[in-house]
Motif scaffolding. Structure first.
Motif, mmCIF file in Angstrom:
data_model
loop_
_atom_site.group_PDB
_atom_site.id
_atom_site.type_symbol
_atom_site.label_atom_id
_atom_site.label_comp_id
_atom_site.label_asym_id
_atom_site.label_seq_id
_atom_site.Cartn_x
_atom_site.Cartn_y
_atom_site.Cartn_z
ATOM 1 N N UNK A 1 0.790 -1.335 0.278
ATOM 2 C CA UNK A 1 0.033 0.085 0.148
ATOM 3 C C UNK A 1 0.968 1.241 -0.028
ATOM 4 N N UNK A 2 2.018 1.112 -0.507
ATOM 5 C CA UNK A 2 2.961 2.409 -0.264
ATOM 6 C C UNK A 2 3.052 3.399 -1.434
ATOM 7 N N UNK A 3 2.235 3.284 -2.575
ATOM 8 C CA UNK A 3 2.269 4.167 -3.701
ATOM 9 C C UNK A 3 1.517 5.410 -3.208
ATOM 10 N N UNK A 4 2.150 6.560 -3.687
ATOM 11 C CA UNK A 4 1.574 7.822 -3.817
ATOM 12 C C UNK A 4 1.804 8.357 -5.167
ATOM 13 N N UNK A 5 0.686 8.771 -5.785
ATOM 14 C CA UNK A 5 0.992 9.587 -6.968
ATOM 15 C C UNK A 5 1.941 10.295 -7.291
ATOM 16 N N UNK A 6 2.208 11.223 -6.146
ATOM 17 C CA UNK A 6 3.481 12.266 -6.498
ATOM 18 C C UNK A 6 4.800 11.576 -6.324
ATOM 19 N N UNK A 7 4.705 10.456 -5.976
ATOM 20 C CA UNK A 7 6.345 9.756 -5.977
ATOM 21 C C UNK A 7 6.366 8.863 -7.220
ATOM 22 N N UNK A 8 5.698 8.854 -8.020
ATOM 23 C CA UNK A 8 5.778 8.168 -9.576
ATOM 24 C C UNK A 8 6.730 9.211 -10.196
ATOM 25 N N UNK A 9 7.786 8.627 -10.970
ATOM 26 C CA UNK A 9 8.692 9.519 -11.586
ATOM 27 C C UNK A 9 9.310 8.760 -12.925
ATOM 28 N N UNK A 10 9.278 9.428 -14.002
ATOM 29 C CA UNK A 10 9.697 8.896 -15.301
ATOM 30 C C UNK A 10 11.336 8.545 -15.294
ATOM 31 N N UNK A 11 11.451 7.163 -15.668
ATOM 32 C CA UNK A 11 12.988 6.927 -15.801
ATOM 33 C C UNK A 11 12.957 7.040 -17.469
ATOM 34 N N UNK B 1 28.150 6.859 -18.258
ATOM 35 C CA UNK B 1 27.418 5.549 -18.597
ATOM 36 C C UNK B 1 27.615 5.420 -20.157
ATOM 37 N N UNK B 2 27.018 4.211 -20.642
ATOM 38 C CA UNK B 2 26.988 4.106 -22.015
ATOM 39 C C UNK B 2 25.531 4.428 -22.583
ATOM 40 N N UNK B 3 25.572 4.814 -23.584
ATOM 41 C CA UNK B 3 24.119 5.172 -24.114
ATOM 42 C C UNK B 3 23.595 3.951 -24.876
ATOM 43 N N UNK B 4 22.601 3.461 -24.785
ATOM 44 C CA UNK B 4 21.282 4.202 -24.254
ATOM 45 C C UNK B 4 21.330 3.989 -22.832
ATOM 46 N N UNK B 5 20.683 4.956 -22.223
ATOM 47 C CA UNK B 5 20.628 4.522 -20.620
ATOM 48 C C UNK B 5 19.300 5.162 -20.106
ATOM 49 N N UNK B 6 18.985 4.786 -19.066
ATOM 50 C CA UNK B 6 17.853 5.386 -18.459
ATOM 51 C C UNK B 6 18.343 6.831 -17.604
ATOM 52 N N UNK B 7 17.252 7.608 -17.416
ATOM 53 C CA UNK B 7 17.548 8.672 -16.633
ATOM 54 C C UNK B 7 16.216 9.028 -15.860
ATOM 55 N N UNK B 8 16.591 9.307 -14.579
ATOM 56 C CA UNK B 8 15.374 9.869 -13.639
ATOM 57 C C UNK B 8 16.064 10.926 -13.096
ATOM 58 N N UNK B 9 15.300 12.138 -12.895
ATOM 59 C CA UNK B 9 15.690 13.396 -12.466
ATOM 60 C C UNK B 9 14.507 13.973 -11.621
ATOM 61 N N UNK B 10 14.557 14.049 -10.282
ATOM 62 C CA UNK B 10 13.589 14.742 -9.538
ATOM 63 C C UNK B 10 14.248 15.427 -8.161
ATOM 64 N N UNK B 11 13.352 16.335 -7.652
ATOM 65 C CA UNK B 11 13.887 17.101 -6.420
ATOM 66 C C UNK B 11 13.070 16.410 -5.191
ATOM 67 N N UNK B 12 13.832 16.216 -4.077
ATOM 68 C CA UNK B 12 13.495 15.809 -2.805
ATOM 69 C C UNK B 12 13.223 16.615 -1.827
ATOM 70 N N UNK B 13 11.974 17.102 -1.153
ATOM 71 C CA UNK B 13 11.841 18.374 -0.341
ATOM 72 C C UNK B 13 11.720 17.817 1.230
ATOM 73 N N UNK B 14 12.293 18.339 1.887
ATOM 74 C CA UNK B 14 12.394 18.492 3.279
ATOM 75 C C UNK B 14 11.762 19.381 4.024
ATOM 76 N N UNK B 15 11.049 19.074 5.053
ATOM 77 C CA UNK B 15 10.367 19.935 6.014
ATOM 78 C C UNK B 15 11.274 20.322 7.099
#
Lengths: 286, 286
Positions: free
Chosen positions: B244-254, B268-282
């Motif tokens: 039950x851990x999925x939240x929509x805001x945590x799904x990221x494109x790789x 890394x060698x192309x082709x590669x996967x890339x995920x880019x995201x920010x993580x925000x702390x309170x």
């Protein structure tokens, strides 16, 4: 819809919707509801929940072939006794908890045998009848007994000190429904305190003691089995049993006796203790 | 007054009245009330309660230094996620469960290092920033990551097959709050099914799968720590995670990338996967 405080219970209940066994599904539906209600009410911190998980893990890891710490946990939370009470037959001797020490089979013995294999303490004679709810004696009823010794230890707690089977016996009633066996007066005793449940009682300011008792499981054809204790009148802790198992109707006098004829007939030396009581089984309804 | 269905809860609550720690007393008072309400509602048979005790015992006994079956139980009942949700900070990245696989310390690594120590699968680049709630980058923030490999196994599950520390790394952000590391795309995977929780899921008709994700624990001075996942967009089981851990805001494109310059800059060698995201702390409130 994201999982959140308001959607959580329904989401988990929905996950159980394909449970093939309807009773299991009912149990899990209710478990989810009550467990989530508890968590939602007390709002544990992450650290508190980790501590709860560590505690339950330690309880499980403390269990062995001769030790059942999860039964102890159920006992000290009053749940074992509640379950026993909810399943009680209405017209027989009152039931009480099984406890964690019925882990080994009781050795089969003949009526009159001693379950005390050591013979150092004052002898105690236990006699009585197994009856059906209408007072009819029940011949060949199975009487499974187990108890601690006069110092408060079960055989499985002292493998080098007590012989295996000490304090245990499996008897069958005679044609008049009578049982009799020799033993020693059991002592009040602490439930095992060297594990997680001991630490739990310490942290909650509770003592670990149980009043003196002999355990019984009774079985007879056509009757519901009965799991109960007989408590020794006058024992300390009758009013604060650590596992909530005392019922007034189960307290029995273990009287001091000098009756030479009874002593001779039963192979004990006077003075001895003597408890005499009937145990009543309910007819099975099916 | 004898212990019975109506006196049970009060009797057990009273037994905790001398608990020195007021929070522990509050927790046990509520636990007793909810646990007894559950038992009183479902009225388990003696046999059912014995089965419950056996199950919990087996869960505890399955736990080892590298396996935490009680966390799994809490996970599949949605309780881990509920506790996480109740403790969530309001203005940061959403949190999710810790899970049972953060049992070993992540090896300290330098930014840009690979947490994949095998190098047989397509490379995956993970980059982003750790920010404070107001958007300020957080330098020297601790970024603890762990994930399964492309076949769905964590290192601790395959001690002979994966080197210890595979899929794990402890990084610190650069002066602009940036993190970057190389890995492989994690797979969706089943939670361990060879123990009591596996049998539990089987008995309830539930699948054991989790959608693909990378775990994070983030720590920065003056901020509340954050435990979360980043889920791989498009993974199976995003809508039926066993825990039950999925939240929509945590799904990221790789995303699949052929960008030769990024590949060269990150080793890394192309082709590669890339995920880019920010993580925000309170910000920590205290």
């Amino acid at each position: 819809m994201d999982f959140n405080e308001h959607t959580a219970t329904r989401a988990v209940q929905d996950s159980f919707r394909d449970t093939p066994d309807p009773r299991l599904r009912e149990l899990l539906d209710a478990l989810t509801r009550h467990l989530h209600a508890f968590v939602g009410e007390v709002r544990p911190s992450i650290r508190e929940w980790e501590q709860a998980i560590s505690f339950l893990t330690a309880v499980g890891q403390t269990c062995t072939d001769t030790r059942q710490e999860f039964v102890l946990l159920s006992d000290v939370l009053g749940v074992s006794m509640l379950v026993e009470t909810l399943n009680e037959q209405q017209d027989g001797t009152e039931s009480t908890v099984l406890g964690p020490f019925h882990m080994v089979e009781s050795p089969r013995r003949e009526l009159g045998d001693s379950i005390d294999l050591i013979g150092e303490a004052q002898p105690c004679l236990v006699t009585g009848r197994v009856l059906s709810g209408d007072g009819t004696p029940l011949p060949d009823a199975e009487v499974d007994v187990w108890q601690c010794n006069e110092k408060g230890f079960y055989d499985v707690q002292q493998p080098g000190v007590q012989p295996s089977g000490n304090g245990r016996g499996l008897f069958h009633t005679d044609p008049e429904g009578r049982f009799r066996f020799r033993t020693v007066l059991p002592s009040h005793y602490p439930i095992p305190t060297d594990g997680p449940i001991g630490r739990f009682l310490e942290a909650t300011g509770r003592h670990p003691y149980r009043p003196a008792h002999i355990h019984f499981i009774l079985r007879a054809d056509g009757h519901a089995p009965l799991t109960t204790h007989v408590f020794v009148a006058g024992s300390p802790y009758l009013d604060s049993d650590a596992v909530f198992a005392v019922k007034q109707s189960l307290i029995v006098d273990f009287t001091e006796s000098n009756d030479a004829e009874t002593a001779a007939r039963n192979g004990v030396q006077a003075p001895f203790r003597h408890a005499e009581f009937d145990l009543i089984l309910s007819r099975e309804l099916r």
